[in-house]
Write a protein that holds these residues in place. Structure first.
Motif, PDB file in Angstrom:
ATOM      1  N   LYS A 178      30.197 -57.047  44.700  1.00 35.83           N
ATOM      2  CA  LYS A 178      30.299 -55.592  44.497  1.00 35.83           C
ATOM      3  C   LYS A 178      29.216 -55.121  43.508  1.00 35.83           C
ATOM      4  CE  LYS A 178      33.984 -55.092  47.093  1.00 35.83           C
ATOM      5  NZ  LYS A 178      33.974 -56.458  47.651  1.00 35.83           N
ATOM      6  N   TYR A 179      28.037 -55.690  43.639  1.00 34.78           N
ATOM      7  CA  TYR A 179      26.989 -55.463  42.650  1.00 34.78           C
ATOM      8  C   TYR A 179      26.583 -53.999  42.543  1.00 34.78           C
ATOM      9  CZ  TYR A 179      22.463 -55.513  40.317  1.00 34.78           C
ATOM     10  OH  TYR A 179      21.425 -55.252  39.461  1.00 34.78           O
ATOM     11  N   ASN A 182      29.397 -51.739  41.200  1.00 34.56           N
ATOM     12  CA  ASN A 182      29.572 -52.037  39.772  1.00 34.56           C
ATOM     13  C   ASN A 182      28.422 -51.464  38.939  1.00 34.56           C
ATOM     14  OD1 ASN A 182      31.956 -53.428  40.216  1.00 34.56           O
ATOM     15  ND2 ASN A 182      30.980 -55.429  40.294  1.00 34.56           N
ATOM     16  N   GLU A 185      28.948 -47.883  38.377  1.00 32.72           N
ATOM     17  CA  GLU A 185      29.928 -47.669  37.309  1.00 32.72           C
ATOM     18  C   GLU A 185      29.291 -47.847  35.931  1.00 32.72           C
ATOM     19  OE1 GLU A 185      33.173 -50.267  38.062  1.00 32.72           O
ATOM     20  OE2 GLU A 185      33.803 -49.244  39.902  1.00 32.72           O
ATOM     21  N   LYS A 186      28.388 -48.825  35.811  1.00 33.38           N
ATOM     22  CA  LYS A 186      27.689 -49.023  34.537  1.00 33.38           C
ATOM     23  C   LYS A 186      26.855 -47.797  34.182  1.00 33.38           C
ATOM     24  CE  LYS A 186      27.253 -54.020  33.994  1.00 33.38           C
ATOM     25  NZ  LYS A 186      26.333 -55.103  33.602  1.00 33.38           N
TER      26      LYS A 186
END
Length: 237
Positions: A178-179, A182, A185-186
């Motif tokens: 889920k790179y 994710n 999100e970062k």
């Protein structure tokens, strides 16, 4: 106090996306339990480079053993045998390292019983091999991180990194790790913690390609219009 309030300097947040072979990797699952939790990329000891002089002596001893069928000197024979055992251990260590790093023939799946993952955050992009003797030889973004932190940047507030398993194609980075979601999100977190300041994407080499893939993923994931709005809002252009 809210970390965002502490960011009074209004430093523009930075997210680092490293290049090919520039994300540190660690072993999360292994048939060899002693290897679990250890860094594999890079690991100077597992690669057998911890002592080039000794490594050369071991290889030279193997040549001598191969050329001498009989050695009447008992002391020399014992010493040769001990070096041979050390050589075999070194070769086994290197073989295990290769088995952990290699993917299956589909170039997407790991070997059975093995899980290698990137070390998260800035720790995964500073130095490939931490240590007083190896940092200067294996630095990636270490000096950049030190400079940014000296200027007031704080990890998790206005500074972060998005290491990835550079052995995998982009679609598998998302499917397995889920790179890209994710990483979105970062970016959102940095944006919010930095008083809604758009985030600079600091990338290098293949990290630039990965960033470009990320932008296209956002447009596909959210839809062309909403994806572009997200990029315009969260990414410093």
């Amino acid at each position: 106090m809210d970390p965002a309030i502490e960011n009074k300097s209004l430093l523009t947040p930075v997210l680092i996306i490293p290049g090919f072979m520039s994300s540190a990797l660690t072993i999360e699952k292994s048939p060899h339990k002693a290897w679990e939790g250890k860094r594999i990329w890079m690991n100077i000891t597992q690669l057998g480079f911890q002592s080039l002089r000794v490594g050369g002596a071991l290889r030279e001893n193997e040549k001598i053993r191969a050329s001498q069928q009989d050695n009447s000197n008992q002391a020399s024979s014992i010493a040769s045998h001990e070096l041979h055992q050390q050589y075999m251990k070194e070769m086994e260590c290197k073989s295990r390292w290769v088995r952990h790093m290699c993917l299956q023939d589909d170039m997407k799946s790991e070997k059975d019983g093995i899980e290698v993952r990137p070390i998260p955050g800035c720790a995964g992009v500073d130095y490939l091999s931490a240590g007083a003797l190896t940092e200067s030889l294996t630095y990636v973004f270490g000096p950049v991180l030190e400079l940014l932190k000296s200027k007031g940047y704080k990890e998790g507030i206005n500074l972060d990194a998005a290491p990835y398993d550079w052995r995998l194609p982009p679609d598998m980075l998302q499917k397995r790790d889920k790179y890209f979601t994710n990483t979105m999100e970062k970016i959102t977190h940095l944006y919010r913690q930095s008083n809604e300041t758009p985030v600079i994407i600091l990338c290098h080499s293949m990290g630039c390609k990965t960033s470009h893939y990320l932008f296209n993923f956002v447009r596909h994931h959210l839809g062309e219009n909403d994806g572009q709005k997200w990029l315009d809002k969260n990414i410093h252009m």
